[in-house]
Motif scaffolding. Structure first.
Motif, PDB file in Angstrom:
ATOM      1  N   ILE A   1       2.632   1.676  -3.446  1.00  0.00           N
ATOM      2  CA  ILE A   1       1.751   2.215  -4.489  1.00  0.00           C
ATOM      3  C   ILE A   1       1.601   3.732  -4.317  1.00  0.00           C
ATOM      4  O   ILE A   1       1.650   4.490  -5.294  1.00  0.00           O
ATOM      5  CB  ILE A   1       0.368   1.528  -4.439  1.00  0.00           C
ATOM      6  CG1 ILE A   1       0.500   0.037  -4.766  1.00  0.00           C
ATOM      7  CG2 ILE A   1      -0.604   2.191  -5.420  1.00  0.00           C
ATOM      8  CD1 ILE A   1      -0.751  -0.770  -4.468  1.00  0.00           C
ATOM      9  N   TYR A   2       1.466   4.152  -3.065  1.00  0.00           N
ATOM     10  CA  TYR A   2       1.295   5.581  -2.771  1.00  0.00           C
ATOM     11  C   TYR A   2       2.568   6.368  -3.075  1.00  0.00           C
ATOM     12  O   TYR A   2       2.528   7.419  -3.732  1.00  0.00           O
ATOM     13  CB  TYR A   2       0.908   5.771  -1.305  1.00  0.00           C
ATOM     14  CG  TYR A   2       0.780   7.212  -0.901  1.00  0.00           C
ATOM     15  CD1 TYR A   2      -0.340   7.968  -1.265  1.00  0.00           C
ATOM     16  CD2 TYR A   2       1.798   7.838  -0.172  1.00  0.00           C
ATOM     17  CE1 TYR A   2      -0.455   9.304  -0.904  1.00  0.00           C
ATOM     18  CE2 TYR A   2       1.698   9.180   0.188  1.00  0.00           C
ATOM     19  CZ  TYR A   2       0.567   9.895  -0.176  1.00  0.00           C
ATOM     20  OH  TYR A   2       0.464  11.223   0.172  1.00  0.00           O
TER      21      TYR A   2
ATOM     22  N   ASP B   1       0.922   3.954 -12.327  1.00  0.00           N
ATOM     23  CA  ASP B   1      -0.281   4.116 -13.151  1.00  0.00           C
ATOM     24  C   ASP B   1      -0.997   2.778 -13.334  1.00  0.00           C
ATOM     25  O   ASP B   1      -2.219   2.733 -13.491  1.00  0.00           O
ATOM     26  CB  ASP B   1       0.092   4.654 -14.547  1.00  0.00           C
ATOM     27  CG  ASP B   1       0.837   5.964 -14.460  1.00  0.00           C
ATOM     28  OD1 ASP B   1       0.253   6.929 -13.947  1.00  0.00           O
ATOM     29  OD2 ASP B   1       2.003   6.014 -14.902  1.00  0.00           O
TER      30      ASP B   1
ATOM     31  N   LYS C   1       0.833  -1.209   0.000  1.00  0.00           N
ATOM     32  CA  LYS C   1       0.000   0.000   0.000  1.00  0.00           C
ATOM     33  C   LYS C   1       0.872   1.266   0.000  1.00  0.00           C
ATOM     34  O   LYS C   1       0.650   2.216  -0.758  1.00  0.00           O
ATOM     35  CB  LYS C   1      -0.893   0.000   1.240  1.00  0.00           C
ATOM     36  CG  LYS C   1      -2.376   0.002   0.936  1.00  0.00           C
ATOM     37  CD  LYS C   1      -3.159  -0.156   2.192  1.00  0.00           C
ATOM     38  CE  LYS C   1      -4.264   0.873   2.177  1.00  0.00           C
ATOM     39  NZ  LYS C   1      -5.136   0.780   3.339  1.00  0.00           N
TER      40      LYS C   1
ATOM     41  N   LYS D   1       3.662   6.166  -6.997  1.00  0.00           N
ATOM     42  CA  LYS D   1       2.680   6.725  -7.941  1.00  0.00           C
ATOM     43  C   LYS D   1       2.574   5.900  -9.239  1.00  0.00           C
ATOM     44  O   LYS D   1       2.697   6.435 -10.351  1.00  0.00           O
ATOM     45  CB  LYS D   1       3.028   8.180  -8.293  1.00  0.00           C
ATOM     46  CG  LYS D   1       3.146   9.104  -7.107  1.00  0.00           C
ATOM     47  CD  LYS D   1       1.782   9.432  -6.518  1.00  0.00           C
ATOM     48  CE  LYS D   1       1.834  10.535  -5.482  1.00  0.00           C
ATOM     49  NZ  LYS D   1       2.509  10.169  -4.226  1.00  0.00           N
TER      50      LYS D   1
ATOM     51  N   SER E   1      -5.216  -1.602  -3.646  1.00  0.00           N
ATOM     52  CA  SER E   1      -5.448  -0.598  -4.697  1.00  0.00           C
ATOM     53  C   SER E   1      -6.848   0.010  -4.659  1.00  0.00           C
ATOM     54  O   SER E   1      -7.136   0.926  -5.444  1.00  0.00           O
ATOM     55  CB  SER E   1      -5.226  -1.231  -6.077  1.00  0.00           C
ATOM     56  OG  SER E   1      -3.927  -1.747  -6.184  1.00  0.00           O
TER      57      SER E   1
ATOM     58  N   LYS F   1      -8.471   2.118  -2.918  1.00  0.00           N
ATOM     59  CA  LYS F   1      -8.667   3.555  -2.708  1.00  0.00           C
ATOM     60  C   LYS F   1      -7.865   4.417  -3.679  1.00  0.00           C
ATOM     61  O   LYS F   1      -7.977   5.634  -3.685  1.00  0.00           O
ATOM     62  CB  LYS F   1      -8.310   3.908  -1.268  1.00  0.00           C
ATOM     63  CG  LYS F   1      -9.292   3.285  -0.276  1.00  0.00           C
ATOM     64  CD  LYS F   1      -9.008   3.707   1.148  1.00  0.00           C
ATOM     65  CE  LYS F   1     -10.021   3.079   2.096  1.00  0.00           C
ATOM     66  NZ  LYS F   1      -9.733   3.429   3.514  1.00  0.00           N
ATOM     67  N   PHE F   2      -7.035   3.753  -4.505  1.00  0.00           N
ATOM     68  CA  PHE F   2      -6.258   4.495  -5.500  1.00  0.00           C
ATOM     69  C   PHE F   2      -6.999   4.418  -6.842  1.00  0.00           C
ATOM     70  O   PHE F   2      -6.687   3.601  -7.698  1.00  0.00           O
ATOM     71  CB  PHE F   2      -4.856   3.909  -5.623  1.00  0.00           C
ATOM     72  CG  PHE F   2      -4.058   3.960  -4.344  1.00  0.00           C
ATOM     73  CD1 PHE F   2      -3.469   5.147  -3.926  1.00  0.00           C
ATOM     74  CD2 PHE F   2      -3.900   2.834  -3.567  1.00  0.00           C
ATOM     75  CE1 PHE F   2      -2.735   5.196  -2.747  1.00  0.00           C
ATOM     76  CE2 PHE F   2      -3.171   2.869  -2.389  1.00  0.00           C
ATOM     77  CZ  PHE F   2      -2.584   4.060  -1.972  1.00  0.00           C
ATOM     78  N   LYS F   3      -7.995   5.254  -6.990  1.00  0.00           N
ATOM     79  CA  LYS F   3      -8.891   5.161  -8.146  1.00  0.00           C
ATOM     80  C   LYS F   3      -8.169   5.389  -9.480  1.00  0.00           C
ATOM     81  O   LYS F   3      -8.613   4.917 -10.526  1.00  0.00           O
ATOM     82  CB  LYS F   3     -10.038   6.179  -8.017  1.00  0.00           C
ATOM     83  CG  LYS F   3     -10.875   6.005  -6.756  1.00  0.00           C
ATOM     84  CD  LYS F   3     -11.554   4.653  -6.710  1.00  0.00           C
ATOM     85  CE  LYS F   3     -12.438   4.525  -5.476  1.00  0.00           C
ATOM     86  NZ  LYS F   3     -12.947   3.153  -5.305  1.00  0.00           N
ATOM     87  N   GLU F   4      -7.058   6.129  -9.434  1.00  0.00           N
ATOM     88  CA  GLU F   4      -6.331   6.427 -10.670  1.00  0.00           C
ATOM     89  C   GLU F   4      -5.437   5.265 -11.124  1.00  0.00           C
ATOM     90  O   GLU F   4      -4.923   5.271 -12.245  1.00  0.00           O
ATOM     91  CB  GLU F   4      -5.474   7.692 -10.480  1.00  0.00           C
ATOM     92  CG  GLU F   4      -4.274   7.543  -9.561  1.00  0.00           C
ATOM     93  CD  GLU F   4      -4.615   7.514  -8.057  1.00  0.00           C
ATOM     94  OE1 GLU F   4      -3.655   7.425  -7.261  1.00  0.00           O
ATOM     95  OE2 GLU F   4      -5.809   7.575  -7.710  1.00  0.00           O
ATOM     96  N   VAL F   5      -5.249   4.261 -10.256  1.00  0.00           N
ATOM     97  CA  VAL F   5      -4.369   3.130 -10.575  1.00  0.00           C
ATOM     98  C   VAL F   5      -5.176   2.023 -11.249  1.00  0.00           C
ATOM     99  O   VAL F   5      -6.175   1.537 -10.703  1.00  0.00           O
ATOM    100  CB  VAL F   5      -3.693   2.569  -9.302  1.00  0.00           C
ATOM    101  CG1 VAL F   5      -2.810   1.365  -9.648  1.00  0.00           C
ATOM    102  CG2 VAL F   5      -2.871   3.647  -8.619  1.00  0.00           C
TER     103      VAL F   5
END
Length: 373
Positions: free
Chosen positions: A77-78, A83, A74, A81, A100, A102-106
């Motif tokens: 990923i943060y 993709d 986690k 960054k 992943s 909560k990482f909507k852009e990933v």
């Protein structure tokens, strides 16, 4: 794009994923990897400029180390960054999709190398693996399956944004169909007579690979000229040695352990036995096909994508000792059938070759991920 490839252990990346990563890098993407370093990382991965992150994944889903790995993932990923995350193997893939959410852009791609739930699988597999995979599918942009049974089930039951079928991870067919070996010397090294009929199996010595069925099938034939060569190591080695002695065929069975010369051993064999109880696809059998060997296999899961009864060899239920015995007998007595099936396999395996798989993978990435990126 900045891409992270994730597997439970490094062995998976070393064995299968380097050509995939190379393709992405050649397209201009940055690719890093994360896994538990169970096997020394292939130097080519570093030569390609990939960063490697060690995470403490364990194959057992209940191992507490997986929670530690999940938390580190986690943060990774943060901080990095990414993709896109392309994940392989069940434990790592569960952690990736949970991490992943909560990482909507990933974007998340999951290659399923064979679901543990399939026709004939134990009920407990359906009550655990199926329910978990179905729930996690909603957090997956793309699921890639490597056999048709898994593809149809995912297509009808899962909630991923897109589901695709790709015929495996890709094998280097040239490595197997162009090898040359001094057969006499290789047979002498292994301890097999020149006129022996050789059945080959490659795979971990475990319950799923089901080598005991072939041992029992050979015993029924009472033919001392039939030899069974098994490449691989695993927890059932002592059991298989004991069973071989009990069946009275210890002179006809060679448990060779881990080998790096599988292509050469395929070249001296007559047929390939693959009686597994479950296979996402079965790389060892495809390698045997690329060597021009006829197959005798079980008729389950991903194996049926390429093993066609009477065409590529013969298929049986994984527990059908009598069926395997009859198939071996037929191929021993009909060398022209062996030859015909071997030629068929040299053609059939091309679909699963690396060039074809990479072409499809590139198309799938472009249509399902990159064009939206």
């Amino acid at each position: 794009m900045k891409i992270l490839y994730v597997t439970t252990i490094s062995n998976t990346a070393n064995a299968f994923l380097i050509p995939h990563i190379k393709m992405l890098i050649n397209q201009g993407h940055q690719v890093d990897l994360a896994f538990n370093i169970a096997q020394e990382v292939d130097t080519e991965i570093f030569e390609l400029g990939c960063k490697v992150h060690e995470l403490e994944f364990e194959r057992s889903p209940l191992n507490s180390q997986n929670y530690t790995a999940y938390k580190k993932l986690k943060k990774l990923i943060y901080s990095e960054k990414y993709d896109l995350i392309h994940t392989h193997t069940p434990v790592a893939s569960a952690c990736v999709r949970l991490a992943s959410r909560k990482f909507k852009e990933v974007k998340v791609v999951y290659t399923a190398h064979g679901f543990h739930f399939f026709k004939g699988a134990p009920l407990i597999n359906w009550l655990t693996y199926y329910l978990i995979e179905r729930w996690l599918s909603r957090y997956t942009d793309l699921i890639i399956t490597i056999n048709k049974e898994d593809f149809l089930r995912a297509k009808t039951s899962f909630k991923a944004r897109k589901i695709e079928y790709i015929p495996g991870v890709g094998i280097d067919t040239n490595k197997y169909n162009s090898v040359t070996v001094n057969k006499h010397e290789k047979l002498r090294e292994i301890g097999i007579p020149n006129d022996a009929f050789i059945i080959l199996s490659v795979g971990e010595l475990n319950n799923n690979k089901n080598h005991a069925t072939i041992l029992r099938a050979i015993t029924k034939l009472n033919n001392p000229n039939i030899y069974y060569v098994v490449c691989g190591k695993g927890p059932l080695e002592n059991y298989l040695r004991d069973l071989t002695n009990k069946l009275g065929i210890n002179n006809q069975v060679k448990l060779l352990g881990y080998r790096t010369d599988i292509a050469e051993i395929c070249n001296i064999a007559d047929i390939f036995a693959f009686p597994s109880k479950r296979e996402g696809l079965g790389l060892a059998a495809l390698e045997a096909m690329a060597s021009g060997l006829p197959l005798i296999t079980s008729n389950v899961h991903g194996i049926v994508d390429y093993s066609i009864d009477g065409k590529t060899g013969y298929t049986c239920s994984s527990a059908d000792v009598e069926g395997f015995s009859k198939a071996i007998k037929k191929l021993v007595e009909e060398p022209e059938t062996c030859l015909r099936m071997g030629k068929e396999n040299l053609e059939s395996v091309k679909k699963f070759g690396l060039n074809n798989v990479l072409k499809i993978l590139e198309r799938v990435y472009n249509e399902s991920i990159f064009k939206q990126g």
